[in-house]
Structure formats: structure tokens, C-alpha cells
Scaffold this motif. Structure first.
Motif, PDB file in Angstrom:
ATOM      1  N   UNK A  46     -51.483   7.231 -18.164  1.00  0.00           N
ATOM      2  CA  UNK A  46     -52.916   7.265 -17.858  1.00  0.00           C
ATOM      3  C   UNK A  46     -53.241   6.606 -16.524  1.00  0.00           C
ATOM      4  N   UNK A  47     -52.206   6.162 -15.819  1.00  0.00           N
ATOM      5  CA  UNK A  47     -52.388   5.549 -14.490  1.00  0.00           C
ATOM      6  C   UNK A  47     -53.327   4.354 -14.520  1.00  0.00           C
ATOM      7  N   UNK A  48     -53.314   3.607 -15.610  1.00  0.00           N
ATOM      8  CA  UNK A  48     -54.127   2.394 -15.700  1.00  0.00           C
ATOM      9  C   UNK A  48     -53.419   1.269 -14.949  1.00  0.00           C
ATOM     10  N   UNK A  49     -54.079   0.597 -14.030  1.00  0.00           N
ATOM     11  CA  UNK A  49     -53.449  -0.549 -13.366  1.00  0.00           C
ATOM     12  C   UNK A  49     -53.126  -1.650 -14.373  1.00  0.00           C
ATOM     13  N   UNK A  50     -51.959  -2.245 -14.244  1.00  0.00           N
ATOM     14  CA  UNK A  50     -51.551  -3.278 -15.181  1.00  0.00           C
ATOM     15  C   UNK A  50     -52.511  -4.445 -15.260  1.00  0.00           C
TER      16      UNK A  50
END
Length: 543
Positions: A46-50
Motif C-alpha cells: 500500500x506504499x504506506x511510509x513506515x
């Protein structure tokens, strides 16, 4: 901890789904494999930043039930060993993206390469009277085979909350098949018939080699070193925030909209109560329950205490949030019957090679090759596993570690006249050596061994009798930003008490909450393959 560490996102009008994913914060309650997997899927798929992912864990390190630790001086500890097999598609999908700690390849590749090198093939699945039994026959009568067939074909809904023992006569539980089945998977006669049925179907492809543990796969080291540590390192490198010693005790809700929302997370840390605000675009993923909650360690000269207190708060949280909300399931079904869900494991650390040499000579298997060794005559129904050494990263070459457990902890031992639950590590070792018929070398082995018992009140709570609705859906109906993961949410067709179930729940939660056009790999359905059906039927009919 202060609230500024958890930025609440303000509602933004007319956001696209992509913007919501990018801007929303994700709170993962619990630091077990389900939460770690969910964090990885958020980042990878989902390309969520860590930095927008926070894991809240009551203990001081992540991993949950996939734990491992200790030292040669104090003794190593693992509460259990998770068996893998080739059809754990979600697990291998996840770990194909996670490099090993040494960076030589993915964790999935390491597991498959390792199991090509050391294939499980037990030459001593049973040891009776100090002698090994290679490929013991299943010993099923025709009526028992018919009942197994009926259970496999009958819809799960018709089984309700019945017990396994409601479907079989007592003689079934004396067969070799049941002894192998119960000790491999930790089933008891009073456990859920519906769960038993799922296992029959899910592992039908392994039936022909079940009496020699064929198809069972292992990690190079214990699962904490081989799976949790690489995954945690990968998440750390991507900025995921871990908040240890943070116990979540409640959720606060906003029920004013078309769909209900979690609006706050109530926590305790350092004896202080704080609330983390949850914004409009934020998501909350909660691990329900815990099969290793309340675990208590003993020692070589100390029995493990029976501990009803769950320091993680996992069961208390589920009971709190489920009160008056049927869509959150019924935690008391699983949490309030510890007399039906407890057993005891033990880990032994040896500085002398005598025991490993004698077991190798008895079984014909080198450590790591034989899998589970069960003593059917044991009043405790005890089993042991001698894994490949070293079992821990950094374990010295002159130290051996093995693991074992007993299902009937309230019965007096055959050689130690005490219930297993009351035994010290030394007494457990004495009982084990008795079943191995090792007398001459016993004093030497006992003087050297560090044996640490571990009593787990909830370890098979996920197998307890349940009916539809007792386990909630991964994303409960009527909720916009909440998902449940772990062993106590409902995933049709798959089986609990596996790493795969936790990882599948995490993958399902992420894809569903975010509306991604993706789905977890389908559960492998061997019974749809005529070759699997023929192989299983032929093996079960063999005498």
C-alpha cells in the motif's frame, strides 16, 4: 509517552483513496507476528511510509508467541516450535520480501533451501519401551474411517460447538492415528470438532507421510531468530515506530456517522493512563487474545507457577471492547476455560553431548531430521524435538538445546510420581530419561542439564469449542477503520495455531481496510485434487 508522539490526522475533504492511504496513521495493537506482518503489507503493498505506522506492545520486545532467548549459562527458552509446510502461501509471500539477517537472500528462500538440505523424515515417530517405531500404522477401524469421512464432508455449520469426542467412540482416542494427530497439533478430545474438520481438510495432502512427519518444514534457527528478527529489522529500516511496555486497555468510538469509527486508543504506560487520538483517516488493527498470555517459567529446581494473570492485557482488552458488541465476537468462549486449554512445555540446555548422542543412536535421525518424538506410554503424553544445532544464533558449538511438551499436565508421571504441572525441570528430565530407558548415563545428564518448564494456560484456547460468530470477521461489519488479526478472528477454511493464520489475517486486514484491488493467496484445498484424496484415503486405510 505523550500524545504528541501520535499525530492525529484532521479530516480533509474530497481526498482520494491514495491520499487517505498516504496521510492516515496506522495503529497496530499487539507486537506479535500478525501485527508485524500487517506493518510489512502496509509498506510493501500500500506504499504506506513506515513513519505512519505505530506498533503498541505490552511487553518489552515484539514477536508475541514466536519468542526465543536465553544464554548457555542461564539456559535457553522457547515456548514452542511452529512447524511450517509448503502450502503456507501467505507466509512465504510475506517473507519473500524480507531479507535474512545476513542479507544472502530472502527468508522464504532460506527456508526452502534449508529444507531441501535437511528433509524431515522421522524414523522414530514413537518410542515405546525404549524402542523406536518407524512409520507406525494408523490403526483405524472401519467405523472410525467412516466417521472421519463424514466429518470431512459435513458442512462446518452442522457441527456447531460440538466436541471431537461427540463424534467418536473412546477407542478412537487410543489409536496410533489420534496419538500422532493430537501430539503433532496439540488437539484434545474435548476440542472443537469444527476445528478438527478444518485440519483434516487443510492437511489432507500430508496424510500419506504423516507417520514420518514428511512435508514438515523448519526454519534454520528458532522462529524468533529466523523470522521475527529479520522482519523487525526490515520494519525498523523503514521507520516503523515501536512503543514497548504500552498496554492498550480500551478503544473509544465515534458512532455518529454512517459507519462506526475508532476515535481513540486508551493505553497504560509507566502506571499512567493516556489516550491516543485516532483521526478520520487513521486505521486501527487489533490483535485479539493471546495463546501465550499468562505464561510462567520455572527452572531446573523450580516448578512453573500457574498464573491466571495476563500481563499483556490481551484478553482483558477483547472482553472490554466486545461487551455489548456481538460483531466483536465472544472472548469468554476462549478465555474462560483454562482447564481445557493449558499444557506445559520445556526447553533443555545441555553442555554435555551424551543425551543427543544416545537419542541419535536410538532414533536413527540426526538432530533436525526426525521431528517430533512421542512417548505413547507417557501419562503426560510427552513429546520432544531435537532440532538442528545451533538452535539459537550465537549458541556455542559445545551446547545443545531441545524442546518438548506434555498434553496431560495433571496426571502423575510414570517415573516421577507428581503431575507434570508440579514438576521442576530436573524432574521433567528424569521422567524423559525414564521413557528413553537411559539409566546408566542419567546422573551425568541430569547434573549437566538446565531445564526450564513453561506453563501456558491459554496455549490451545483457539481450539476450544466455538460456534459461528464467536470469532469476529477480520473487518467487523459496520466499522470504517477497524480490523482484527491473529488467531481469534474468522478466516474461512484456514486453520488456527499456525503462523499462516496470523499472516493471512494481517494480509486480509490491510487489503480490506484500504480497499486495495488485491487479495491474500487462496487457501490450498487439497481435497479438490483427486490425487490428494486417493493418497489420503489409501494411507488412512493402511493397517
Amino acid at each position: 509517552m505523550n500524545n504528541s508522539a501520535y499525530p492525529a490526522m484532521q479530516p480533509v475533504a474530497h481526498q482520494t483513496r491514495e491520499q487517505a492511504i498516504a496521510d492516515g496513521h496506522f495503529y497496530l495493537v499487539g507486537g506479535g507476528i500478525a501485527s508485524l506482518a500487517a506493518a510489512a503489507f502496509l509498506i510493501r503493498d500500500a506504499d504506506v511510509p513506515g513513519c505512519l505506522i505505530t506498533v503498541l506492545e505490552a511487553l518489552d520486545k515484539p514477536g508475541g508467541s514466536l519468542d526465543g532467548g536465553g544464554s548457555p549459562q542461564e539456559g535457553y527458552v522457547v515456548r514452542g516450535g511452529r512447524m511450517l509446510e509448503s502450502k503456507y502461501l501467505c507466509t512465504y509471500d510475506l517473507f519473500d520480501s524480507i531479507p535474512t539477517l545476513d542479507g544472502r537472500g530472502s527468508v522464504t528462500k532460506e527456508i526452502f533451501d534449508w529444507n531441501e538440505t535437511i528433509r524431515t523424515s522421522s524414523k522414530a515417530r514413537f518410542v515405546r519401551d525404549g524402542r523406536r517405531e518407524n512409520a507406525p500404522p494408523y490403526g483405524l477401524a472401519e467405523t472410525q474411517l467412516l466417521t472421519l469421512g463424514r466429518l470431512s464432508l459435513e458442512p462446518e455449520a452442522l457441527l456447531g460447538d460440538s466436541r471431537i469426542s461427540d463424534h467418536f467412540e473412546p477407542a478412537f482416542f487410543e489409536t496410533n492415528f489420534w496419538t500422532m494427530w493430537s501430539t503433532t497439533f496439540a488437539f484434545q478430545p474435548w476440542h472443537s470438532a469444527a476445528e478438527f474438520r478444518r485440519y483434516l481438510l487443510r492437511f489432507a495432502h500430508m496424510t500419506p507421510g504423516f507417520n514420518q512427519m514428511h512435508g514438515i518444514m523448519r526454519t534454520v534457527y528458532n522462529q524468533y531468530d529466523s523470522m521475527v528478527r529479520p522482519l523487525r529489522k526490515w520494519l525498523d529500516e523503514r521507520g516503523v515506530r515501536f512503543r514497548a511496555n504500552t498496554r492498550v486497555i480500551d478503544l473509544r468510538y465515534d458512532e455518529s456517522g454512517e459507519l462506526n469509527r475508532v476515535a481513540g486508543i486508551v493505553c497504560e504506560q509507566d502506571d499512567r493512563r493516556v489516550e491516543i487520538p485516532v483521526g478520520e483517516e487513521d486505521k486501527v488493527i487489533v490483535t485479539l487474545g493471546s495463546m501465550t498470555a499468562g505464561s510462567s517459567l520455572g527452572g531446573t529446581n523450580r516448578a512453573a507457577a500457574f498464573n491466571h494473570d495476563d500481563s499483556t492485557g490481551a484478553w482483558a482488552l477483547w472482553k472490554t471492547i466486545a461487551a455489548g458488541r456481538t460483531e466483536f465476537g465472544h472472548p469468554t468462549v476462549f478465555a474462560d476455560h483454562v482447564d481445557e486449554s493449558r499444557w506445559l512445555s520445556f526447553a533443555a540446555t545441555l553442555h554435555d553431548p551424551t543425551l543427543f548422542r544416545l537419542v541419535r543412536d536410538l532414533t536413527g535421525n540426526v538432530p533436525g531430521e526426525g521431528g517430533l518424538i512421542t512417548f505413547p506410554q507417557s501419562n503426560w503424553l510427552a513429546s520432544i524435538v531435537l532440532p538442528h544445532q545451533p538452535h539459537f544464533m550465537g549458541q556455542p558449538k559445545d551446547v545443545d538445546v531441545f524442546w518438548g511438551y506434555g498434553l496431560f499436565v495433571d496426571r502423575p508421571g510414570n517415573f516421577v510420581g507428581k503431575p507434570m504441572i508440579e514438576c521442576t525441570g530436573r524432574e521433567i528430565m528424569t521422567e524423559l530419561l525414564g521413557h528413553l530407558h537411559i539409566q546408566a548415563q542419567a546422573p551425568r545428564i541430569l547434573d549437566d542439564a538446565i531445564c526450564i518448564p513453561c506453563l501456558m494456560p491459554f496455549i490451545t484456547s483457539q481450539f476450544l469449542r466455538r460456534k459461528r460468530g464467536d470469532r469476529p470477521n477480520v473487518v467487523p461489519e459496520g466499522w470504517a477503520n477497524l480490523a482484527f488479526v491473529g488467531q481469534f478472528c474468522e478466516l474461512p477454511n484456514d486453520v488456527v495455531f499456525t503462523v499462516e493464520y496470523s499472516v493471512r489475517s494481517a494480509q486480509t486486514a490491510v487489503y480490506t481496510l484500504l480497499g486495495l484491488d488485491r487479495s491474500a493467496p487462496a487457501v490450498y484445498k487439497g481435497p479438490y485434487d483427486p490425487r490428494v484424496v486417493y493418497g489420503a484415503a489409501s494411507a488412512l486405510h493402511s493397517r
